[in-house]
Design a protein around this motif. Structure first.
Motif, PDB file in Angstrom:
ATOM      1  N   ASN A 108      43.300  54.822 -35.859  1.00 53.02           N
ATOM      2  CA  ASN A 108      44.062  55.985 -35.386  1.00 53.02           C
ATOM      3  C   ASN A 108      43.140  57.180 -35.116  1.00 53.02           C
ATOM      4  O   ASN A 108      42.091  57.321 -35.745  1.00 53.02           O
ATOM      5  CB  ASN A 108      45.172  56.332 -36.383  1.00 53.02           C
ATOM      6  N   PRO A 109      43.526  58.053 -34.172  1.00 53.20           N
ATOM      7  CA  PRO A 109      42.630  59.127 -33.726  1.00 53.20           C
ATOM      8  C   PRO A 109      42.228  60.099 -34.838  1.00 53.20           C
ATOM      9  O   PRO A 109      41.126  60.646 -34.805  1.00 53.20           O
ATOM     10  CB  PRO A 109      43.448  59.871 -32.668  1.00 53.20           C
ATOM     11  N   ILE A 110      43.117  60.309 -35.823  1.00 45.45           N
ATOM     12  CA  ILE A 110      42.783  61.275 -36.878  1.00 45.45           C
ATOM     13  C   ILE A 110      41.656  60.707 -37.746  1.00 45.45           C
ATOM     14  O   ILE A 110      40.652  61.372 -38.005  1.00 45.45           O
ATOM     15  CB  ILE A 110      44.029  61.629 -37.722  1.00 45.45           C
ATOM     16  N   THR A 111      41.800  59.455 -38.160  1.00 44.08           N
ATOM     17  CA  THR A 111      40.741  58.837 -38.974  1.00 44.08           C
ATOM     18  C   THR A 111      39.455  58.709 -38.160  1.00 44.08           C
ATOM     19  O   THR A 111      38.356  58.964 -38.663  1.00 44.08           O
ATOM     20  CB  THR A 111      41.203  57.444 -39.472  1.00 44.08           C
ATOM     21  N   THR A 112      39.594  58.341 -36.894  1.00 45.40           N
ATOM     22  CA  THR A 112      38.396  58.170 -36.060  1.00 45.40           C
ATOM     23  C   THR A 112      37.617  59.484 -35.982  1.00 45.40           C
ATOM     24  O   THR A 112      36.408  59.516 -36.235  1.00 45.40           O
ATOM     25  CB  THR A 112      38.785  57.716 -34.632  1.00 45.40           C
ATOM     26  N   SER A 113      38.324  60.578 -35.656  1.00 45.22           N
ATOM     27  CA  SER A 113      37.622  61.846 -35.425  1.00 45.22           C
ATOM     28  C   SER A 113      37.231  62.562 -36.705  1.00 45.22           C
ATOM     29  O   SER A 113      36.248  63.289 -36.728  1.00 45.22           O
ATOM     30  CB  SER A 113      38.505  62.792 -34.605  1.00 45.22           C
ATOM     31  N   MET A 114      38.031  62.401 -37.754  1.00 47.81           N
ATOM     32  CA  MET A 114      37.796  63.210 -38.948  1.00 47.81           C
ATOM     33  C   MET A 114      37.056  62.446 -40.040  1.00 47.81           C
ATOM     34  O   MET A 114      36.572  63.045 -40.993  1.00 47.81           O
ATOM     35  CB  MET A 114      39.132  63.732 -39.504  1.00 47.81           C
ATOM     36  N   MET A 152      59.847  57.346 -43.724  1.00 50.84           N
ATOM     37  CA  MET A 152      58.675  58.188 -43.519  1.00 50.84           C
ATOM     38  C   MET A 152      57.694  57.890 -44.650  1.00 50.84           C
ATOM     39  O   MET A 152      58.075  57.838 -45.830  1.00 50.84           O
ATOM     40  CB  MET A 152      59.051  59.674 -43.509  1.00 50.84           C
ATOM     41  N   GLY A 153      56.434  57.691 -44.274  1.00 54.49           N
ATOM     42  CA  GLY A 153      55.465  57.185 -45.244  1.00 54.49           C
ATOM     43  C   GLY A 153      55.048  58.181 -46.310  1.00 54.49           C
ATOM     44  O   GLY A 153      54.759  57.790 -47.446  1.00 54.49           O
ATOM     45  N   ASP A 154      55.056  59.504 -45.975  1.00 55.86           N
ATOM     46  CA  ASP A 154      54.487  60.477 -46.920  1.00 55.86           C
ATOM     47  C   ASP A 154      55.215  60.468 -48.265  1.00 55.86           C
ATOM     48  O   ASP A 154      54.595  60.570 -49.321  1.00 55.86           O
ATOM     49  CB  ASP A 154      54.458  61.887 -46.310  1.00 55.86           C
ATOM     50  N   TYR A 164      47.589  47.919 -45.048  1.00 58.42           N
ATOM     51  CA  TYR A 164      47.260  46.930 -44.034  1.00 58.42           C
ATOM     52  C   TYR A 164      46.524  47.531 -42.843  1.00 58.42           C
ATOM     53  O   TYR A 164      45.596  46.948 -42.297  1.00 58.42           O
ATOM     54  CB  TYR A 164      48.529  46.187 -43.566  1.00 58.42           C
ATOM     55  N   SER A 165      46.933  48.737 -42.423  1.00 56.63           N
ATOM     56  CA  SER A 165      46.441  49.252 -41.137  1.00 56.63           C
ATOM     57  C   SER A 165      45.479  50.424 -41.253  1.00 56.63           C
ATOM     58  O   SER A 165      44.816  50.763 -40.278  1.00 56.63           O
ATOM     59  CB  SER A 165      47.638  49.722 -40.306  1.00 56.63           C
ATOM     60  N   ASN A 166      45.442  51.085 -42.425  1.00 51.48           N
ATOM     61  CA  ASN A 166      44.696  52.348 -42.561  1.00 51.48           C
ATOM     62  C   ASN A 166      45.354  53.474 -41.770  1.00 51.48           C
ATOM     63  O   ASN A 166      44.775  54.539 -41.621  1.00 51.48           O
ATOM     64  CB  ASN A 166      43.249  52.228 -42.051  1.00 51.48           C
ATOM     65  N   ASN A 167      46.540  53.221 -41.214  1.00 51.04           N
ATOM     66  CA  ASN A 167      47.206  54.258 -40.422  1.00 51.04           C
ATOM     67  C   ASN A 167      47.757  55.345 -41.324  1.00 51.04           C
ATOM     68  O   ASN A 167      48.309  55.051 -42.388  1.00 51.04           O
ATOM     69  CB  ASN A 167      48.375  53.663 -39.621  1.00 51.04           C
ATOM     70  N   PHE A 168      47.665  56.583 -40.864  1.00 53.25           N
ATOM     71  CA  PHE A 168      48.231  57.699 -41.613  1.00 53.25           C
ATOM     72  C   PHE A 168      49.680  57.404 -41.954  1.00 53.25           C
ATOM     73  O   PHE A 168      50.467  57.004 -41.088  1.00 53.25           O
ATOM     74  CB  PHE A 168      48.172  58.977 -40.759  1.00 53.25           C
ATOM     75  N   ASN A 169      50.062  57.607 -43.202  1.00 53.12           N
ATOM     76  CA  ASN A 169      51.443  57.403 -43.671  1.00 53.12           C
ATOM     77  C   ASN A 169      51.966  55.992 -43.377  1.00 53.12           C
ATOM     78  O   ASN A 169      53.169  55.764 -43.374  1.00 53.12           O
ATOM     79  CB  ASN A 169      52.413  58.416 -43.040  1.00 53.12           C
ATOM     80  N   GLY A 170      51.075  55.068 -43.085  1.00 58.43           N
ATOM     81  CA  GLY A 170      51.511  53.699 -42.764  1.00 58.43           C
ATOM     82  C   GLY A 170      52.316  53.640 -41.475  1.00 58.43           C
ATOM     83  O   GLY A 170      53.109  52.716 -41.261  1.00 58.43           O
ATOM     84  N   ALA A 171      52.116  54.650 -40.590  1.00 61.07           N
ATOM     85  CA  ALA A 171      52.917  54.745 -39.352  1.00 61.07           C
ATOM     86  C   ALA A 171      52.763  53.476 -38.518  1.00 61.07           C
ATOM     87  O   ALA A 171      51.641  53.037 -38.259  1.00 61.07           O
ATOM     88  CB  ALA A 171      52.478  55.959 -38.540  1.00 61.07           C
ATOM     89  N   ILE A 172      53.895  52.902 -38.091  1.00 57.49           N
ATOM     90  CA  ILE A 172      53.805  51.632 -37.354  1.00 57.49           C
ATOM     91  C   ILE A 172      53.818  51.824 -35.840  1.00 57.49           C
ATOM     92  O   ILE A 172      53.475  50.911 -35.105  1.00 57.49           O
ATOM     93  CB  ILE A 172      54.900  50.624 -37.781  1.00 57.49           C
ATOM     94  N   TYR A 173      54.229  53.026 -35.390  1.00 58.63           N
ATOM     95  CA  TYR A 173      54.211  53.290 -33.939  1.00 58.63           C
ATOM     96  C   TYR A 173      53.280  54.458 -33.606  1.00 58.63           C
ATOM     97  O   TYR A 173      53.347  55.007 -32.510  1.00 58.63           O
ATOM     98  CB  TYR A 173      55.611  53.653 -33.424  1.00 58.63           C
ATOM     99  N   GLY A 174      52.446  54.888 -34.545  1.00 61.37           N
ATOM    100  CA  GLY A 174      51.589  56.051 -34.292  1.00 61.37           C
ATOM    101  C   GLY A 174      52.396  57.334 -34.326  1.00 61.37           C
ATOM    102  O   GLY A 174      53.309  57.485 -35.147  1.00 61.37           O
ATOM    103  N   TYR A 175      52.064  58.248 -33.413  1.00 55.00           N
ATOM    104  CA  TYR A 175      52.796  59.519 -33.364  1.00 55.00           C
ATOM    105  C   TYR A 175      54.255  59.264 -32.991  1.00 55.00           C
ATOM    106  O   TYR A 175      54.578  58.258 -32.345  1.00 55.00           O
ATOM    107  CB  TYR A 175      52.196  60.441 -32.292  1.00 55.00           C
TER     108      TYR A 175
END
Ligand SMILES: Cc1cc2nc3c(=O)[nH]c(=O)nc-3n(C[C@H](O)[C@H](O)[C@H](O)COP(=O)(O)OP(=O)(O)OC[C@H]3O[C@@H](n4cnc5c(N)ncnc54)[C@H](O)[C@@H]3O)c2cc1C
Length: 513
Positions: A289-295, A392-394, A445-456
């Motif tokens: 995801n872009p946040i993990t990639t950039s930050m 919501m994952g948070d 599983y994904s390292n996605n923020f909040n476990g988001a399955i569709y991104g933003y």
């Protein structure tokens, strides 16, 4: 500066993450004869597109219905891409899903909605004949938007705003509208709105919030091409894509987690894995995801504030909560004839969306019975049912570890109660095995923020036209995945990965001139 002799190998492009978008990008680059390395932190490809085994059952991890497949004689965009990379017809076959969905409510309403544009609208007219005029207006809008989407697709997105305004004015009109805004132009019958909106969970937002463009595009694509499911589950699809990539000359490393994307003089120079291995490259396509990639993966201090605002501004979409159930009875015995059944308490879709923000009462879910597409999916005499709602994952990250299992089991129990109340009153008599996935599972599983399955979120400001694109402030770093381009989902992620690869190839060609 990193010394060149430390690099194990050198590639034109490194793709970080073998999720669907990473696989799509890698295959597209393979077709262009690029020298590519695909790095994946897990031991299997696919990201969410995977399966797992419990007892004598192998469960589908994510996919309910694949869009854009069509048939070999009348192939959709995704099938055509699969053909080009050598995936079909040799490696994977698809089963067409007989019906779009079944929709049930606590008040006993129970209808099956068919695929096919003509059949779908005829069914709506049959169910809501008093709304004929509004349904016809809705159809006209949906078809006009879809014509525009197909036109933009045929031009691979290279269309000027002026051209869209002139030839496809409905695209320009709906781009700033929610689905509810469109409904208000047509009808206000709550049940009709609810029946049409049933697959809103595929985009994660109710009509009052979801982009009309995204919803109408998704609906018309499903109606036009039908829904399909790969024989062997989505794991077979991901594995076959990885094989195609290898056949096209690509290299893959599994158990290879990227810790750093190395930047020198504002350009990507290589990547470092968590085990210290280094690879040199001319470009990176990140499926992370872009946040993990950039930050996290690159030095965040070199990212301009303007881009940081872009990646932090959109709200993060929902994660999932799924109960995977192995039943020791065939689907006919359970009274299940359809693959996809949406279960609703009532027509209040905003209240259902609010329920994603609390861990209290589920109000909307989908029950997918895969045996109704492919009976060999489970052992003879059994069936598989997967119940999914969104959360919501948070809020799951705040649960104290000692309460997690209880909260998870209680929520799964409430979902079972929804099934008991509507489609299978005695389901508990047949449960042989059950497994639960929460937003924390999807995060792990994904390292996605909040476990988001569709991104933003796929709202008006982040619809496919307006969403973050593949290009980044680092010229040779590209983003691919649900968070960018066309948004979340199987087809959109794969084809969005192809877009990221196309952008790299275009820039390379321009640089070579
Ligand atoms: C329960 C559920 C049901 C769904 N149902 C449907 C459906 O019916 N239809 C549909 O179209 N979509 C569905 N989806 C959504 C769809 O699965 C996703 O939107 C899509 O798979 C996202 O793909 P992606 O490539 O963006 O990312 P991901 O699947 O998140 O892949 C990212 C990859 O990057 C890897 N990675 C992360 N960090 C690193 C690192 N540092 N180094 C190396 N690798 C890394 C991860 O391991 C992963 O493999 C569902 C999802 C879920 C969870």
């Amino acid at each position: 500066m990193t010394e060149i002799q430390n690099y194990l190998d050198s590639y034109n492009v490194i793709v970080v993450g073998a999720g669907l978008a990473g696989l799509g990008a890698a295959c597209q680059l393979g077709l262009a004869n690029e020298n590519v390395l695909l790095l994946e932190k897990h031991n299997v490809p696919g990201g969410f597109a995977t399966s797992f085994v419990r007892g004598r059952f192998e469960f589908e991890g994510a996919l309910h219905m694949l869009s854009d497949i069509g048939t070999p004689d009348n192939p959709g965009a995704l099938y055509r891409f699969f053909r080009r990379i050598g995936l079909v017809p040799e490696m994977i076959t698809f089963k067409n899903i007989p019906e779009y969905y079944r929709t049930v409510y606590y008040d006993g309403y129970d209808e099956v909605i068919p695929y096919g544009v003509e059949k779908y609208f005829n069914k709506l007219l049959e169910l809501f004949h008093q709304e004929t005029e509004g349904i016809e207006i809705f159809r006209e809008i949906a078809e006009s938007v879809y014509d525009g989407i197909k036109y933009i697709g045929s031009k691979r997105g290279n269309v000027s705003q002026k051209e869209i305004l002139k030839n496809h004015p409905w695209i320009a009109r709906v781009i700033g509208l929610t689905l509810q805004d469109v409904f208000e132009k047509c009808f206000n019958n709550k049940r009709l709105i609810s029946v049409i909106s049933q697959p809103w969970g595929f985009l994660g937002l109710p009509p009052s919030r979801v982009s009309a463009y995204a919803f109408l595009g998704m609906t018309m694509t499903y109606l036009d091409w039908g829904g399909a499911y790969p024989v062997g589950r989505s794991h077979a699809l991901s594995s076959a894509m990885a094989k195609c990539f290898r056949n096209l000359g690509g290299d893959i490393r599994f158990n290879a987690e990227v810790e750093e994307i190395i930047i020198e003089k504002n350009l990507v120079e290589g990547v470092r894995l968590t085990n210290g291995d280094l690879y040199k490259t001319n470009a990176v396509i990140s499926n992370v995801n872009p946040i993990t990639t950039s930050m996290k993966l690159i030095n965040k201090n070199i990212i301009p504030d303007e881009y940081k605002k872009k990646i932090y501004a959109p709200a993060i979409g929902p994660s999932g909560f799924s109960v995977y159930i192995g039943l020791n009875a065939i689907s006919e015995k359970l009274g299940l004839q359809e693959h996809e059944t949406f279960i609703n308490i009532d027509d209040d879709l905003d209240a259902a969306f609010e329920s994603f923000h609390k861990i209290s009462e589920p109000k909307y879910m989908v029950a997918a019975c895969y045996n109704n597409i492919d009976n060999s999916i489970s052992p003879p005499g059994t069936s598989e049912l997967v119940l999914t709602t969104l959360q919501m994952g948070d809020q799951w990250q705040l649960i104290p570890p000692d309460q997690y299992h209880q909260i998870k089991d209680d929520y799964a129990d409430k979902m079972l109660k929804m099934v008991e109340k509507t489609i299978i009153p005695n389901i508990r008599d047949y449960i042989e095995i059950a497994e639960v996935a929460t937003p924390l599972t999807y995060y792990r599983y994904s390292n996605n923020f909040n476990g988001a399955i569709y991104g933003y979120h796929q709202d008006v400001l982040n619809s496919p036209m307006m969403r973050l694109k593949s290009n980044t402030p680092i010229k040779n770093l590209y983003q691919a995945g649900a968070w960018t381009n066309f948004g979340g989902g199987f087809s959109t992620s794969i084809l969005g990965g192809r877009v990221a690869a196309g952008l790299y190839l275009k820039n390379k060609k321009e640089d070579d001139l």
